[in-house]
Scaffold this motif. Sequence first.
Motif, mmCIF file in Angstrom:
data_model
loop_
_atom_site.group_PDB
_atom_site.id
_atom_site.type_symbol
_atom_site.label_atom_id
_atom_site.label_comp_id
_atom_site.label_asym_id
_atom_site.label_seq_id
_atom_site.Cartn_x
_atom_site.Cartn_y
_atom_site.Cartn_z
ATOM 1 N N GLU A 137 0.811 -1.214 0.000
ATOM 2 C CA GLU A 137 0.000 0.000 0.000
ATOM 3 C C GLU A 137 0.848 1.270 0.000
ATOM 4 O O GLU A 137 0.655 2.166 0.814
ATOM 5 C CB GLU A 137 -0.976 -0.027 1.187
ATOM 6 N N GLY A 138 1.812 1.305 -0.886
ATOM 7 C CA GLY A 138 2.576 2.539 -1.080
ATOM 8 C C GLY A 138 3.857 2.654 -0.286
ATOM 9 O O GLY A 138 4.552 3.665 -0.394
ATOM 10 N N HIS A 139 4.190 1.646 0.502
ATOM 11 C CA HIS A 139 5.431 1.748 1.272
ATOM 12 C C HIS A 139 6.491 0.817 0.700
ATOM 13 O O HIS A 139 6.197 -0.066 -0.113
ATOM 14 C CB HIS A 139 5.143 1.438 2.750
ATOM 15 N N SER A 140 7.723 1.016 1.157
ATOM 16 C CA SER A 140 8.837 0.240 0.613
ATOM 17 C C SER A 140 9.945 0.177 1.651
ATOM 18 O O SER A 140 9.869 0.827 2.684
ATOM 19 C CB SER A 140 9.375 0.928 -0.645
ATOM 20 N N CYS A 141 10.970 -0.608 1.346
ATOM 21 C CA CYS A 141 12.167 -0.595 2.184
ATOM 22 C C CYS A 141 13.373 -0.308 1.301
ATOM 23 O O CYS A 141 13.268 -0.236 0.086
ATOM 24 C CB CYS A 141 12.336 -1.909 2.942
ATOM 25 N N VAL A 142 14.511 -0.155 1.946
ATOM 26 C CA VAL A 142 15.719 0.275 1.226
ATOM 27 C C VAL A 142 16.090 -0.697 0.103
ATOM 28 O O VAL A 142 16.652 -0.295 -0.916
ATOM 29 C CB VAL A 142 16.888 0.469 2.213
ATOM 30 N N LYS A 143 15.732 -1.961 0.253
ATOM 31 C CA LYS A 143 16.147 -2.920 -0.781
ATOM 32 C C LYS A 143 15.307 -2.747 -2.041
ATOM 33 O O LYS A 143 15.834 -2.520 -3.125
ATOM 34 C CB LYS A 143 16.028 -4.356 -0.233
ATOM 35 N N GLY A 144 13.999 -2.882 -1.881
ATOM 36 C CA GLY A 144 13.139 -2.805 -3.058
ATOM 37 C C GLY A 144 13.152 -1.431 -3.696
ATOM 38 O O GLY A 144 13.125 -1.295 -4.919
ATOM 39 N N ARG A 145 13.212 -0.401 -2.860
ATOM 40 C CA ARG A 145 13.119 0.961 -3.357
ATOM 41 C C ARG A 145 14.382 1.390 -4.095
ATOM 42 O O ARG A 145 14.328 2.071 -5.114
ATOM 43 C CB ARG A 145 12.870 1.891 -2.158
ATOM 44 N N PHE A 146 15.519 0.987 -3.534
ATOM 45 C CA PHE A 146 16.765 1.537 -4.064
ATOM 46 C C PHE A 146 17.791 0.513 -4.553
ATOM 47 O O PHE A 146 18.620 0.837 -5.389
ATOM 48 C CB PHE A 146 17.442 2.400 -2.982
ATOM 49 N N ALA A 147 17.781 -0.698 -3.981
ATOM 50 C CA ALA A 147 18.914 -1.599 -4.243
ATOM 51 C C ALA A 147 18.653 -2.516 -5.434
ATOM 52 O O ALA A 147 18.744 -3.736 -5.339
ATOM 53 C CB ALA A 147 19.222 -2.412 -2.986
ATOM 54 N N TRP A 148 18.329 -1.930 -6.561
ATOM 55 C CA TRP A 148 18.068 -2.740 -7.753
ATOM 56 C C TRP A 148 19.210 -2.663 -8.759
ATOM 57 O O TRP A 148 19.159 -3.276 -9.826
ATOM 58 C CB TRP A 148 16.746 -2.304 -8.410
ATOM 59 N N GLY A 149 20.256 -1.947 -8.413
ATOM 60 C CA GLY A 149 21.355 -1.738 -9.365
ATOM 61 C C GLY A 149 22.083 -3.017 -9.738
ATOM 62 O O GLY A 149 22.718 -3.105 -10.789
ATOM 63 N N TYR A 150 21.965 -4.056 -8.885
ATOM 64 C CA TYR A 150 22.641 -5.319 -9.187
ATOM 65 C C TYR A 150 22.178 -5.896 -10.522
ATOM 66 O O TYR A 150 22.890 -6.642 -11.184
ATOM 67 C CB TYR A 150 22.383 -6.335 -8.064
ATOM 68 N N ALA A 151 20.932 -5.547 -10.897
ATOM 69 C CA ALA A 151 20.344 -6.156 -12.095
ATOM 70 C C ALA A 151 21.156 -5.831 -13.343
ATOM 71 O O ALA A 151 21.155 -6.587 -14.308
ATOM 72 C CB ALA A 151 18.903 -5.695 -12.262
ATOM 73 N N THR A 152 21.835 -4.695 -13.306
ATOM 74 C CA THR A 152 22.636 -4.334 -14.478
ATOM 75 C C THR A 152 24.116 -4.248 -14.097
ATOM 76 O O THR A 152 24.898 -3.598 -14.768
ATOM 77 C CB THR A 152 22.164 -2.975 -15.039
ATOM 78 N N HIS A 153 24.483 -4.929 -13.015
ATOM 79 C CA HIS A 153 25.861 -4.849 -12.520
ATOM 80 C C HIS A 153 26.840 -5.431 -13.537
ATOM 81 O O HIS A 153 26.530 -6.397 -14.232
ATOM 82 C CB HIS A 153 25.941 -5.616 -11.192
ATOM 83 N N ARG A 154 28.030 -4.830 -13.587
ATOM 84 C CA ARG A 154 29.012 -5.286 -14.602
ATOM 85 C C ARG A 154 29.443 -6.732 -14.405
ATOM 86 O O ARG A 154 29.913 -7.382 -15.339
ATOM 87 C CB ARG A 154 30.236 -4.358 -14.619
ATOM 88 N N GLU A 155 29.277 -7.274 -13.222
ATOM 89 C CA GLU A 155 29.689 -8.668 -13.018
ATOM 90 C C GLU A 155 28.653 -9.677 -13.507
ATOM 91 O O GLU A 155 28.868 -10.876 -13.413
ATOM 92 C CB GLU A 155 29.966 -8.921 -11.530
ATOM 93 N N ARG A 156 27.522 -9.162 -13.980
ATOM 94 C CA ARG A 156 26.522 -10.109 -14.450
ATOM 95 C C ARG A 156 27.023 -10.861 -15.667
ATOM 96 O O ARG A 156 27.668 -10.287 -16.541
ATOM 97 C CB ARG A 156 25.236 -9.364 -14.815
#
Lengths: 934, 70
Positions: A277-296
């Motif tokens: 219902e509109g809330h988030s935590c630090v992981k879902g909100r911000f920590a998505w950069g791994y998806a395009t990380h150079r080590e992928r």
Amino acid sequence: MTLLHEPARRVLSDMGTPAVPGESTVEVEIDGLAVTVPEGTSIMRAAAEAGIDVPKLCATDTLKSFGSCRVCLVEIEGRPGAPASCTTPVAPGMKVATSSPKVDRLRRGIIELYLSDHPADSCADGACELHAMAETVGLTDVRYGQQGHNHLNIEVDASNPYFSFDPKACIVCSRCVRACDEVQGTFALTVEGRGFESLISASGTSFMESECVSCGACVQACPTTALQEKSVIELGMPTRTVKTTCAYCGVGCSFDAEMRGDELVRMTPSKEGGANEGHSCVKGRFAWGYATHRERITVPMVRESITDEWREVSWDEAIAFTAQRFTTLQEQYGPDSIGGITSSRCTNEEVFVVQKMVRAAFGNNNVDTCARVCHSPTGYGLKQTFGTSAGTQDFKSVEDADVILLIGANPTDAHPVFASRMKKRLRQGAQLVVVDPRRIDLVRTPHIEAAHHLPLLPGTNVAMVNALAHVVVSEGLVDREFVASRCEDESFAAWESFIARPENSPEAMESATGVAASEIRAAARLYATAPNAAIYYGLGVTEHSQGSTMVMGMANLAMATGNIGRNGVGVNPLRGQNNVQGSCDMGSFPHEFSGYRHVSDDTVRVLFEDAWGREMRAEPGLRIPNMFDAAVAGTFRGLFVQGEDVAQSDPNITHVTAALTALDTLVVQDLFLNETAKFAHVFLPGTSFLEKDGTFTNAERRINRVRPVMAPKTGKDEWQVACDIATAMGYPMGYDEASQIMDEIAQVTPTFSGVSFAHLDEAGSLQWPCNDAAPEGTPIMHVDEFVRGKGHFVPTPYVPTDEKANRKFPLLLTTGRILSQYNVGAQTRRTANVEWHSEDLLEMHEADAAERGISEGDWVALNSRVGETHMRAHITDRVPQGVVYTTFHHPESGANVVTTENSDWATNCPEYKVTAVQMRPANAVDPHRVRADA
Amino acid sequence: MSVKDLVRMANQIAVNQAHLSDDDAVALVAQHLTMFWAPALRRDLQVAAESGDTGLNAVALRAVRQLQPA
Ligand code: SF4
Ligand code: SF4
Ligand code: FES
């Protein structure tokens, strides 16, 4: 200064003030339109219901109205002045004008004043509601220059890695402060100073140094660009959004992935998301950069032996190589010599296809899932007692709980968005009982104090639940009416006489649990006498040698007190990973098809045989620990591992690596070359959640859509890979798109028969069972009767674990998670979240540290009977004497080097939460663990 | 899978049925092994049970002896 702007996107769907629950309604007239709204609704919201957006700044529908900006003034017939519409409730027959020469003039004046102390360049792409409001009220020029006394020279606070605070753009509407208080419940922000001097402050320090947990609620609430994502500052405002679901924990928050072209700019929590219902935590909100990380890794790789270098190959070659090796192994060592492990991080569709590959193409039932090591006891325990393996409630239900019994879970770290809901309820006055060896944050946090903290010794959960139930039975607190009408007479009678035995009393259990009997009695009375009492639990329940017994113990307790089948009650597993529920639902266990139906059930087997055209085995296959043992013994030779790092996450790593090394063919499908991949012969690149099309099912059985925001970086959907392997092995398997997989799931799984992508897209989300009996899903289970009919009580004798503290290993190690990191850290370690947690620490009581000459920050050697590892000491009173605690997010710390093969008697879920250990100061800083002789 | 581990796990299942009569506990252990253990594991345990002192406790031993040939 001339203003010309697009309206801010966020304003459009904002009703201004929260909905007011209630039956009785009031009819009013707004700008000549009749509107009927619940009593107590604000004029602003009533206007919004009628399609009229009253200009506003300090109001937003996720927060209580505050009435500070005065932009929302209206005129009410027969009343003097111009009241604020956000704080004024409707009254019967009220006639309101939201616009008039007088209020329009007043509004323009207020906004003009705000703008005179507001940077003109802060409004790019409609990011600022103040500028949008200026346009709405027709303000095109600001008469005052910015030469006067202003805030335009204050420094930006860029300490948080993900967002910055620019006080120049701040209008001190307090939305951030209120979001932090009301939504997140952290109370990190304050307004300092008065009048013109007032400024938002992270309690006098920088955001990073404050209590802030980086949930993003304040950023979401901020109407200007004062609090803004750094990614937006860098890339510009997004231009399109895709609704999707967080891929971290089992809360399963809904997000808008906000894109600019093909680039993800930010993830914002969706208000329509049933889980969050509109809330988030630090992981879902911000920590998505791994998806395009150079080590992928995005290209398939193979090698003959694990000592060879990897060789990049085409998909065709990788699939042919895999199929050929698996087929050869089966020819040589028999059909049972290979198997697969499904991942709780993948979609339902991807998981379903992998278990189908094993059952139909491999022709055996050697499929298991990583849920084996977390929630398999939940499956066993709830199935025995209630009839199905699922939490009983939706998350919203906690809003009706009067007493919350929290056992072996640490929601503020591991399930943060649900924790915020729980904290809200606790601030409203619900009482909390915490059963945990460690003093988790919820025991005492701003405006919350647990009524009881029962700091039991690790491994004594069943002693505790029996003692609690003993009080219920012996003090006449059983809900006889509920038991008589909803539960089995016979099993209840057997349980009642068992639990009433003196050996189950709190007094008798005191020496086992280490908790004073009087505290246990008080906690039991509180739970049993509450109008609504709810149990929430986590891995601190399941990951024990009696994990399944404990789950049944809690189910007994809930049934005996009548706390099942309505809002505010229930037995609720907080699932670790995003799709633990789903991966179990999809038939990932070696003894069950999808929907928890045993492989020995002839009718069910025939259903699958008809659907899949292959004979199905009627006997269970190997569980993960069996697979490892059989690999060491040489009878199990090939393994497909989907998105899971067993070489880091499973217990007794020395044994696991011996097993992986013994395999002839190990196939790993993952985003990164993880620890397990070191032993692999084939690496099949996986897709991140941003590329997936499918569904995740969260801890409340809520099936949420995961929608791709970009094409698979690997050139292939993950489900396609499993289909291709199956096909290459002689079992043709294929779908045109992921929705067809869900259609097949619905066809063969009665609890999913009403689920389809189309239905999900229309409904937003669906909680299973979703079928003819419940076409729109089932938020609360077991309402009129249990899934199995009558509730089944199971006596739960306490059997102490074999893993006991002794002279050689006098301390008990228990493990857990921290907010900023996630499980083995493969994702979060590849984001700025490491700024909060760059290494795993060993928490210990000062007496235990002093006895061994250990000081804060020292390197410590930690050893158990199976291995030794090194980490730094953190001395704290959170853990009692005799107990040490660590997280397991970093491979270097190797917490699982010391955990043992002990496991739950019913499911083999490892006993991660209890390991007898010893520690000593380690002289040299040696980050590399050494293995002790087993 | 080492017989030692299978014995440990079978004993553990039996010990957790302490609330039942011996006959009921035996039946439950046998049922549990049939429902949740792969046939290969049961087979190894059966072979071990016939071959002398395996360390199985009384309930587990009776349960293993009751199992259908896997
Ligand atoms: S990010 Fe969350 S915790 Fe931090 S200040 Fe904002 S609302 Fe509070
Ligand atoms: S609470 Fe869980 S699901 Fe929600 S944003 Fe955080 S990690 Fe994602
Ligand atoms: S929006 Fe009503 S006073 Fe600010």
